[in-house]
Motif scaffolding. Sequence first.
Motif, PDB file in Angstrom:
ATOM      1  N   LEU A  25       0.827  -1.200   0.000  1.00 23.89           N
ATOM      2  CA  LEU A  25       0.000   0.000   0.000  1.00 23.89           C
ATOM      3  C   LEU A  25       0.870   1.261   0.000  1.00 23.89           C
ATOM      4  O   LEU A  25       0.540   2.249  -0.662  1.00 23.89           O
ATOM      5  CB  LEU A  25      -0.960   0.008   1.188  1.00 23.89           C
ATOM      6  N   GLU A  26       2.001   1.216   0.690  1.00 28.78           N
ATOM      7  CA  GLU A  26       2.902   2.367   0.722  1.00 28.78           C
ATOM      8  C   GLU A  26       3.416   2.714  -0.672  1.00 28.78           C
ATOM      9  O   GLU A  26       3.600   3.881  -0.997  1.00 28.78           O
ATOM     10  CB  GLU A  26       4.084   2.120   1.674  1.00 28.78           C
ATOM     11  N   ARG A  27       3.626   1.711  -1.514  1.00 24.36           N
ATOM     12  CA  ARG A  27       4.081   1.964  -2.884  1.00 24.36           C
ATOM     13  C   ARG A  27       3.028   2.774  -3.648  1.00 24.36           C
ATOM     14  O   ARG A  27       3.349   3.730  -4.347  1.00 24.36           O
ATOM     15  CB  ARG A  27       4.354   0.650  -3.606  1.00 24.36           C
ATOM     16  N   TYR A  28       1.768   2.389  -3.501  1.00 24.49           N
ATOM     17  CA  TYR A  28       0.686   3.114  -4.176  1.00 24.49           C
ATOM     18  C   TYR A  28       0.514   4.518  -3.585  1.00 24.49           C
ATOM     19  O   TYR A  28       0.235   5.471  -4.311  1.00 24.49           O
ATOM     20  CB  TYR A  28      -0.619   2.330  -4.111  1.00 24.49           C
ATOM     21  N   LEU A  29       0.688   4.631  -2.277  1.00 26.50           N
ATOM     22  CA  LEU A  29       0.610   5.947  -1.628  1.00 26.50           C
ATOM     23  C   LEU A  29       1.709   6.871  -2.144  1.00 26.50           C
ATOM     24  O   LEU A  29       1.464   8.054  -2.408  1.00 26.50           O
ATOM     25  CB  LEU A  29       0.746   5.803  -0.108  1.00 26.50           C
ATOM     26  N   SER A  79     -11.936   5.613  -9.562  1.00 28.79           N
ATOM     27  CA  SER A  79     -11.469   5.021 -10.826  1.00 28.79           C
ATOM     28  C   SER A  79     -12.144   5.696 -12.018  1.00 28.79           C
ATOM     29  O   SER A  79     -11.483   6.027 -13.008  1.00 28.79           O
ATOM     30  CB  SER A  79     -11.733   3.516 -10.847  1.00 28.79           C
ATOM     31  N   GLU A  80     -13.454   5.898 -11.924  1.00 27.37           N
ATOM     32  CA  GLU A  80     -14.186   6.593 -12.993  1.00 27.37           C
ATOM     33  C   GLU A  80     -13.643   8.001 -13.196  1.00 27.37           C
ATOM     34  O   GLU A  80     -13.479   8.462 -14.336  1.00 27.37           O
ATOM     35  CB  GLU A  80     -15.674   6.693 -12.652  1.00 27.37           C
ATOM     36  N   ALA A  81     -13.362   8.693 -12.098  1.00 23.49           N
ATOM     37  CA  ALA A  81     -12.877  10.073 -12.166  1.00 23.49           C
ATOM     38  C   ALA A  81     -11.498  10.139 -12.828  1.00 23.49           C
ATOM     39  O   ALA A  81     -11.248  10.999 -13.673  1.00 23.49           O
ATOM     40  CB  ALA A  81     -12.824  10.687 -10.768  1.00 23.49           C
ATOM     41  N   VAL A  93      -1.062  10.244 -14.624  1.00 28.84           N
ATOM     42  CA  VAL A  93      -2.464   9.835 -14.802  1.00 28.84           C
ATOM     43  C   VAL A  93      -2.500   8.360 -15.200  1.00 28.84           C
ATOM     44  O   VAL A  93      -3.292   7.583 -14.652  1.00 28.84           O
ATOM     45  CB  VAL A  93      -3.179  10.718 -15.845  1.00 28.84           C
ATOM     46  N   ASP A  94      -1.635   7.961 -16.123  1.00 24.11           N
ATOM     47  CA  ASP A  94      -1.575   6.556 -16.542  1.00 24.11           C
ATOM     48  C   ASP A  94      -1.194   5.647 -15.375  1.00 24.11           C
ATOM     49  O   ASP A  94      -1.758   4.561 -15.205  1.00 24.11           O
ATOM     50  CB  ASP A  94      -0.586   6.369 -17.697  1.00 24.11           C
ATOM     51  N   GLY A 145      -2.598   1.893 -11.100  1.00 27.46           N
ATOM     52  CA  GLY A 145      -2.599   1.660  -9.658  1.00 27.46           C
ATOM     53  C   GLY A 145      -3.989   1.340  -9.121  1.00 27.46           C
ATOM     54  O   GLY A 145      -4.148   0.435  -8.294  1.00 27.46           O
ATOM     55  N   LEU A 146      -4.992   2.053  -9.597  1.00 28.36           N
ATOM     56  CA  LEU A 146      -6.363   1.794  -9.137  1.00 28.36           C
ATOM     57  C   LEU A 146      -6.848   0.418  -9.588  1.00 28.36           C
ATOM     58  O   LEU A 146      -7.541  -0.277  -8.838  1.00 28.36           O
ATOM     59  CB  LEU A 146      -7.305   2.896  -9.622  1.00 28.36           C
ATOM     60  N   ARG A 147      -6.467   0.007 -10.783  1.00 33.71           N
ATOM     61  CA  ARG A 147      -6.823  -1.345 -11.245  1.00 33.71           C
ATOM     62  C   ARG A 147      -6.146  -2.401 -10.374  1.00 33.71           C
ATOM     63  O   ARG A 147      -6.763  -3.395  -9.987  1.00 33.71           O
ATOM     64  CB  ARG A 147      -6.437  -1.532 -12.712  1.00 33.71           C
ATOM     65  N   SER A 148      -4.878  -2.184 -10.071  1.00 33.55           N
ATOM     66  CA  SER A 148      -4.148  -3.134  -9.227  1.00 33.55           C
ATOM     67  C   SER A 148      -4.740  -3.202  -7.829  1.00 33.55           C
ATOM     68  O   SER A 148      -4.895  -4.283  -7.260  1.00 33.55           O
ATOM     69  CB  SER A 148      -2.671  -2.753  -9.149  1.00 33.55           C
TER      70      SER A 148
END
Length: 192
Positions: A39-43, A98-100, A122-123, A128-131
Amino acid sequence: MGVHECPAWLWLLLSLLSLPLGLPVLGAPPRLICDSRVLERYLLEAKEAENITTGCAEHCSLNENITVPDTKVNFYAWKRMEVGQQAVEVWQGLALLSEAVLRGQALLVNSSQPWEPLQLHVDKAVSGLRSLTTLLRALGAQEAISPPDAASAAPLRTITADTFRKLFRVYSNFLRGKLKLYTGEACRTGDR
């Protein structure tokens, strides 16, 4: 090399091909999200995206208001919620976020001159949101939502974002807040 001798790389390839099918998506252990480093990686990625937009005016307008989840957390109310109710709120927020971000990506692609550093972040956010969605599924978060939880869930509070900076701030705050709180509780509950 004799007729029956195979190079080591070929044995490795054959052994990988013979792995049993049906492994979770990405081959990730079901509770990978419970490792705080994941989670820290995504943060960190979300914070980098937010930072890249600091002081950016020209390229960072969305040119429309995009609805995003309100990331404010009433900690007293959150602690009193059942894990299933928390899961509903996180799934709704993740879906809206995710939609936004996908909408922001479409607006950026359709702009006359997309700013490359912004496009990259953005990409990364889309990926990240998909993962994160996949990791939450592996945790069993969707199964934690029972029909009564979903039916009795309060409507998701929302706000609007009109710049990529605000969009990325919401993304970062959502991960740091509700998602982190939920995964912490779901992982503790799953350990019992």
